[in-house]
Design a protein around this motif. Structure first.
Motif, PDB file in Angstrom:
ATOM      1  N   GLN A 165      21.533   4.190  -2.784  1.00 35.62           N
ATOM      2  CA  GLN A 165      20.230   4.540  -3.455  1.00 35.62           C
ATOM      3  C   GLN A 165      19.496   5.664  -2.951  1.00 35.62           C
ATOM      4  N   PHE A 166      19.827   6.232  -2.067  1.00 37.31           N
ATOM      5  CA  PHE A 166      19.325   7.221  -1.347  1.00 37.31           C
ATOM      6  C   PHE A 166      20.148   8.189  -0.777  1.00 37.31           C
ATOM      7  N   GLU A 167      19.767   9.480  -1.283  1.00 39.97           N
ATOM      8  CA  GLU A 167      20.540  10.522  -0.680  1.00 39.97           C
ATOM      9  C   GLU A 167      20.177  10.930   0.664  1.00 39.97           C
ATOM     10  N   HIS A 168      20.757  10.978   1.977  1.00 39.63           N
ATOM     11  CA  HIS A 168      20.055  11.289   3.246  1.00 39.63           C
ATOM     12  C   HIS A 168      20.613  12.808   3.678  1.00 39.63           C
ATOM     13  N   PHE A 169      19.578  13.143   4.277  1.00 39.26           N
ATOM     14  CA  PHE A 169      19.688  14.678   4.864  1.00 39.26           C
ATOM     15  C   PHE A 169      19.371  14.627   6.117  1.00 39.26           C
ATOM     16  N   GLU A 170      19.712  15.600   7.061  1.00 41.05           N
ATOM     17  CA  GLU A 170      19.440  15.563   8.482  1.00 41.05           C
ATOM     18  C   GLU A 170      18.100  16.158   8.499  1.00 41.05           C
ATOM     19  N   ASP A 171      17.500  16.908   7.733  1.00 41.02           N
ATOM     20  CA  ASP A 171      16.273  17.410   7.936  1.00 41.02           C
ATOM     21  C   ASP A 171      15.521  17.755   6.474  1.00 41.02           C
ATOM     22  N   GLN A 193       0.829  -1.355   0.010  1.00 41.80           N
ATOM     23  CA  GLN A 193       0.124   0.147   0.055  1.00 41.80           C
ATOM     24  C   GLN A 193       0.990   1.013   0.143  1.00 41.80           C
ATOM     25  N   PHE A 194       1.873   1.274   0.997  1.00 38.15           N
ATOM     26  CA  PHE A 194       2.806   2.390   0.917  1.00 38.15           C
ATOM     27  C   PHE A 194       3.350   2.425  -0.331  1.00 38.15           C
ATOM     28  N   LYS A 195       3.975   1.726  -1.227  1.00 41.24           N
ATOM     29  CA  LYS A 195       4.532   1.732  -2.455  1.00 41.24           C
ATOM     30  C   LYS A 195       3.679   2.072  -3.688  1.00 41.24           C
ATOM     31  N   SER A 196       2.465   1.776  -3.562  1.00 40.05           N
ATOM     32  CA  SER A 196       1.511   1.929  -4.477  1.00 40.05           C
ATOM     33  C   SER A 196       1.124   3.425  -4.039  1.00 40.05           C
ATOM     34  N   ARG A 197       0.950   4.287  -2.952  1.00 32.25           N
ATOM     35  CA  ARG A 197       0.591   5.472  -2.862  1.00 32.25           C
ATOM     36  C   ARG A 197       1.803   6.243  -3.193  1.00 32.25           C
ATOM     37  N   SER A 238      14.322   7.067 -14.588  1.00 31.36           N
ATOM     38  CA  SER A 238      13.859   8.410 -15.109  1.00 31.36           C
ATOM     39  C   SER A 238      14.489   9.509 -14.870  1.00 31.36           C
ATOM     40  N   GLY A 239      15.790   9.124 -14.383  1.00 34.90           N
ATOM     41  CA  GLY A 239      16.562  10.332 -13.935  1.00 34.90           C
ATOM     42  C   GLY A 239      16.393  11.123 -12.878  1.00 34.90           C
ATOM     43  N   LYS A 240      15.666  10.477 -11.952  1.00 32.75           N
ATOM     44  CA  LYS A 240      15.285  11.248 -10.656  1.00 32.75           C
ATOM     45  C   LYS A 240      15.594  10.485  -9.307  1.00 32.75           C
ATOM     46  N   GLY A 241      15.430  11.017  -8.416  1.00 32.51           N
ATOM     47  CA  GLY A 241      16.130  10.301  -7.069  1.00 32.51           C
ATOM     48  C   GLY A 241      15.123  10.564  -5.924  1.00 32.51           C
ATOM     49  N   LEU A 242      15.160   9.557  -5.093  1.00 33.46           N
ATOM     50  CA  LEU A 242      14.303   9.615  -3.988  1.00 33.46           C
ATOM     51  C   LEU A 242      15.208   9.886  -2.956  1.00 33.46           C
ATOM     52  N   LYS A 243      14.802  11.128  -2.186  1.00 29.41           N
ATOM     53  CA  LYS A 243      15.746  11.549  -0.777  1.00 29.41           C
ATOM     54  C   LYS A 243      15.104  11.254   0.037  1.00 29.41           C
ATOM     55  N   VAL A 244      15.885  10.948   1.451  1.00 23.85           N
ATOM     56  CA  VAL A 244      15.453  10.475   2.613  1.00 23.85           C
ATOM     57  C   VAL A 244      16.017  11.638   3.633  1.00 23.85           C
ATOM     58  N   CYS A 245      15.138  11.991   4.603  1.00 24.77           N
ATOM     59  CA  CYS A 245      15.760  12.956   5.735  1.00 24.77           C
ATOM     60  C   CYS A 245      15.161  12.315   7.040  1.00 24.77           C
ATOM     61  N   GLY A 279       9.298  -3.404   3.768  1.00 23.62           N
ATOM     62  CA  GLY A 279       9.213  -1.997   3.901  1.00 23.62           C
ATOM     63  C   GLY A 279      10.554  -1.431   3.000  1.00 23.62           C
ATOM     64  N   LEU A 280      11.595  -2.107   3.150  1.00 22.79           N
ATOM     65  CA  LEU A 280      12.989  -1.633   2.656  1.00 22.79           C
ATOM     66  C   LEU A 280      12.769  -1.786   1.049  1.00 22.79           C
ATOM     67  N   GLU A 281      12.301  -3.120   0.821  1.00 22.99           N
ATOM     68  CA  GLU A 281      12.132  -3.417  -0.691  1.00 22.99           C
ATOM     69  C   GLU A 281      11.453  -2.501  -1.339  1.00 22.99           C
ATOM     70  N   SER A 282      10.119  -1.985  -0.674  1.00 20.36           N
ATOM     71  CA  SER A 282       9.189  -1.158  -1.288  1.00 20.36           C
ATOM     72  C   SER A 282      10.017   0.343  -1.672  1.00 20.36           C
ATOM     73  N   LEU A 283      10.828   0.791  -0.623  1.00 16.53           N
ATOM     74  CA  LEU A 283      11.260   2.046  -0.782  1.00 16.53           C
ATOM     75  C   LEU A 283      12.493   1.733  -1.916  1.00 16.53           C
ATOM     76  N   ALA A 284      13.297   0.781  -1.815  1.00 16.31           N
ATOM     77  CA  ALA A 284      14.147   0.346  -2.971  1.00 16.31           C
ATOM     78  C   ALA A 284      13.747   0.482  -4.362  1.00 16.31           C
ATOM     79  N   ASP A 285      12.436  -0.184  -4.624  1.00 16.40           N
ATOM     80  CA  ASP A 285      11.772  -0.391  -5.697  1.00 16.40           C
ATOM     81  C   ASP A 285      11.353   1.048  -6.287  1.00 16.40           C
ATOM     82  N   VAL A 286      10.737   1.661  -5.331  1.00 18.01           N
ATOM     83  CA  VAL A 286      10.527   3.029  -5.771  1.00 18.01           C
ATOM     84  C   VAL A 286      11.767   4.120  -6.383  1.00 18.01           C
ATOM     85  N   ALA A 287      12.854   3.908  -5.595  1.00 20.84           N
ATOM     86  CA  ALA A 287      14.103   4.647  -5.764  1.00 20.84           C
ATOM     87  C   ALA A 287      14.501   4.240  -7.125  1.00 20.84           C
TER      88      ALA A 287
END
Length: 111
Positions: free
Chosen positions: A96-102, A27-31, A71-78, A57-65
């Motif tokens: 696979q994820f750029e991580h930021f503090e906030d 459901q998370f991945k679909s939304r 498509s030349g975009k990225g999923l960022k996590v903070c 949950g990690l798999e769903s995040l990785a799939d979307v990333a």
């Protein structure tokens, strides 16, 4: 799982509230895919209210990333807690994820 969203210019900040486990992963991945389609793929996951992520949950995040990367975009996590960051490192998914503090730093990184 509740997902709060906030539009910050051309960037959508998504804040999942609660653990991301197998029960919520599909459901998370679909939304998240819906939100990405509606927002040009500029998405930040604010993990400040995400206490735990299991393997599905990690798999769903990785799939979307991966879809975004193709498509030349990225999923960022903070604001991910130490446990989530360690799990990403141990599983080899951290690159696979750029991580930021906030969220502000993550949003500004799209500029």
């Amino acid at each position: 799982m509740e997902m709060l969203t906030q539009q910050r210019g051309a960037v959508l900040v998504v804040r999942p509230n609660g653990a991301l486990t197998a029960a919520e992963a599909d459901q998370f991945k679909s939304r998240l895919r819906e939100l990405i389609r509606d927002n040009l793929g500029r998405v930040v996951i604010d993990a400040s209210a995400l206490p735990y992520v299991d393997s599905r949950g990690l798999e769903s995040l990785a799939d979307v990333a991966q879809e975004l990367a193709q498509s030349g975009k990225g999923l960022k996590v903070c604001a991910a807690n130490d446990t989530i960051r360690q799990v990403l490192d141990l599983t080899g998914l951290a690159p696979q994820f750029e991580h930021f503090e906030d969220a502000n730093s993550a949003v500004r990184s799209f500029l």
